[in-house]
Design a protein around this motif. Structure first.
Motif, PDB file in Angstrom:
ATOM      1  N   GLY A 163      53.319  76.519  43.381  1.00  0.00           N
ATOM      2  CA  GLY A 163      53.446  75.380  42.486  1.00  0.00           C
ATOM      3  C   GLY A 163      52.230  74.466  42.569  1.00  0.00           C
ATOM      4  O   GLY A 163      51.809  74.071  43.664  1.00  0.00           O
ATOM      5  N   LYS A 164      51.664  74.131  41.425  1.00  0.00           N
ATOM      6  CA  LYS A 164      50.484  73.263  41.355  1.00  0.00           C
ATOM      7  C   LYS A 164      50.820  71.849  40.882  1.00  0.00           C
ATOM      8  O   LYS A 164      49.926  71.016  40.760  1.00  0.00           O
ATOM      9  CB  LYS A 164      49.450  73.876  40.403  1.00  0.00           C
ATOM     10  N   GLY A 165      52.098  71.602  40.587  1.00  0.00           N
ATOM     11  CA  GLY A 165      52.457  70.276  40.102  1.00  0.00           C
ATOM     12  C   GLY A 165      52.085  70.084  38.647  1.00  0.00           C
ATOM     13  O   GLY A 165      51.851  71.036  37.901  1.00  0.00           O
ATOM     14  N   PHE A 166      52.025  68.815  38.212  1.00  0.00           N
ATOM     15  CA  PHE A 166      51.684  68.503  36.829  1.00  0.00           C
ATOM     16  C   PHE A 166      50.180  68.680  36.640  1.00  0.00           C
ATOM     17  O   PHE A 166      49.374  68.089  37.358  1.00  0.00           O
ATOM     18  CB  PHE A 166      52.083  67.067  36.495  1.00  0.00           C
ATOM     19  N   ALA A 167      49.793  69.521  35.687  1.00  0.00           N
ATOM     20  CA  ALA A 167      48.386  69.814  35.447  1.00  0.00           C
ATOM     21  C   ALA A 167      48.042  69.555  33.984  1.00  0.00           C
ATOM     22  O   ALA A 167      48.890  69.688  33.091  1.00  0.00           O
ATOM     23  CB  ALA A 167      48.067  71.263  35.808  1.00  0.00           C
ATOM     24  N   GLY A 168      46.792  69.201  33.744  1.00  0.00           N
ATOM     25  CA  GLY A 168      46.317  68.953  32.385  1.00  0.00           C
ATOM     26  C   GLY A 168      45.992  70.238  31.648  1.00  0.00           C
ATOM     27  O   GLY A 168      46.088  71.348  32.190  1.00  0.00           O
ATOM     28  N   GLY A 169      45.577  70.092  30.394  1.00  0.00           N
ATOM     29  CA  GLY A 169      45.302  71.266  29.571  1.00  0.00           C
ATOM     30  C   GLY A 169      44.128  72.089  30.064  1.00  0.00           C
ATOM     31  O   GLY A 169      44.130  73.319  29.949  1.00  0.00           O
ATOM     32  N   MET A 170      43.121  71.445  30.651  1.00  0.00           N
ATOM     33  CA  MET A 170      41.955  72.193  31.113  1.00  0.00           C
ATOM     34  C   MET A 170      42.291  73.058  32.326  1.00  0.00           C
ATOM     35  O   MET A 170      41.865  74.211  32.419  1.00  0.00           O
ATOM     36  CB  MET A 170      40.819  71.216  31.445  1.00  0.00           C
ATOM     37  N   LYS A 171      43.055  72.531  33.259  1.00  0.00           N
ATOM     38  CA  LYS A 171      43.405  73.310  34.436  1.00  0.00           C
ATOM     39  C   LYS A 171      44.514  74.316  34.145  1.00  0.00           C
ATOM     40  O   LYS A 171      44.475  75.459  34.615  1.00  0.00           O
ATOM     41  CB  LYS A 171      43.846  72.366  35.563  1.00  0.00           C
ATOM     42  N   ARG A 172      45.484  73.903  33.347  1.00  0.00           N
ATOM     43  CA  ARG A 172      46.640  74.766  33.121  1.00  0.00           C
ATOM     44  C   ARG A 172      46.339  75.914  32.167  1.00  0.00           C
ATOM     45  O   ARG A 172      46.795  77.046  32.373  1.00  0.00           O
ATOM     46  CB  ARG A 172      47.793  73.921  32.564  1.00  0.00           C
TER      47      ARG A 172
END
Length: 262
Positions: A163-172
């Protein structure tokens, strides 16, 4: 209703006088439409065996005779036993429930306590169910060790990703982002406009947006077993498996590359 519609289409496609050379082509098209039927999925003729529950202990390197380096994942089996048998006569399908590890009595629900006591088994920490062929049904209490698999065979491994937690569009999703200069102000990593103004005036379902990344159940297929240590119940596979160190995974024979020696 479907045949009636096909008949109407066939009447529309009937050739006019003077075009008899197209009659054979149109009749073949009509015959193809009427005889069309969805294909049934091909069923594998290979026997389906039970899988196991293992713990991901980490990764190590290994070298072969020519000096080629492999990245191996170490999977440890912890007291895998058959805890329940489901048959087609009683349950409508053939499956085996497998338990692994040992759990404290205080951490086992009362419903599961009765389940284990009834079958005269120790309390298991993890449970998983695997569908099997009728000829591969095992009795309750059968212990499954690492030699259930053999070096060289292929397996499918299922686990929960990190789990990476809440991520933005660039990372996700790997979005490019916006320009780094030319008037851009505090919007360098934003996804930008996506919903339109009046048409469509909304965001379509399934749009790639920021959100929770990871922590999903995923399966890696066709991983080759490199080595089996039956004395310590360890299976070494080439490549990576989902999850972090200490996570639990399910190992079963590969669906697309089954064993031919069974």
């Amino acid at each position: 209703m479907f045949r009636r519609a096909l008949g109407f289409q066939a009447r529309l496609l009937e050739p006019a006088s003077g075009f008899s050379k197209n009659t054979a082509i149109i009749s073949r098209l009509h015959k193809r439409r009427v005889s069309w039927a969805p294909k049934k999925p091909a069923q594998s003729s290979f026997p389906k065996r039970v899988g196991v529950i293992a713990m991901k202990a980490g990764m190590i390197p290994a070298w072969d005779e020519s000096g080629f380096r492999y990245a191996l994942t170490v999977l440890v089996l912890e007291n895998n036993q058959v805890t329940q048998v489901k048959t087609k006569e009683n349950d409508g399908f053939n499956a085996l429930q497998v338990g692994s590890g040992l759990a404290k009595p205080s951490r086992v629900p009362n419903s599961l306590k009765g389940h284990f006591i009834k079958n005269d088994l120790p309390y298991k920490r993890h449970l998983a169910q695997f569908s099997v062929s009728p000829e591969n049904v095992l009795p309750v209490g059968t212990r499954i060790t690492a030699d259930h698999f053999s070096p060289g065979q292929y397996v499918d491994i299922q686990g929960t990703t990190i789990g990476k937690g809440f991520a933005g569009g660039m990372k996700r999703w790997g979005f490019k982002g916006q320009g780094a200069s030319h008037g851009n102000s505090k919007a360098h990593r934003l996804a930008g406009a996506m919903g339109g103004s009046q048409e469509p005036g909304r965001i379509f379902k399934g749009k790639k947006l920021p959100g929770n990344m990871g922590n999903k159940k995923r399966t890696v297929q066709n991983l080759q077993v490199y080595k089996v240590d039956a004395s310590r119940d360890i299976v070494y596979v080439k490549g990576h498996v989902p999850g972090k160190k200490g996570g639990m995974v399910r190992i079963k024979d590969a669906k697309k590359k089954p064993r031919t020696d069974l």
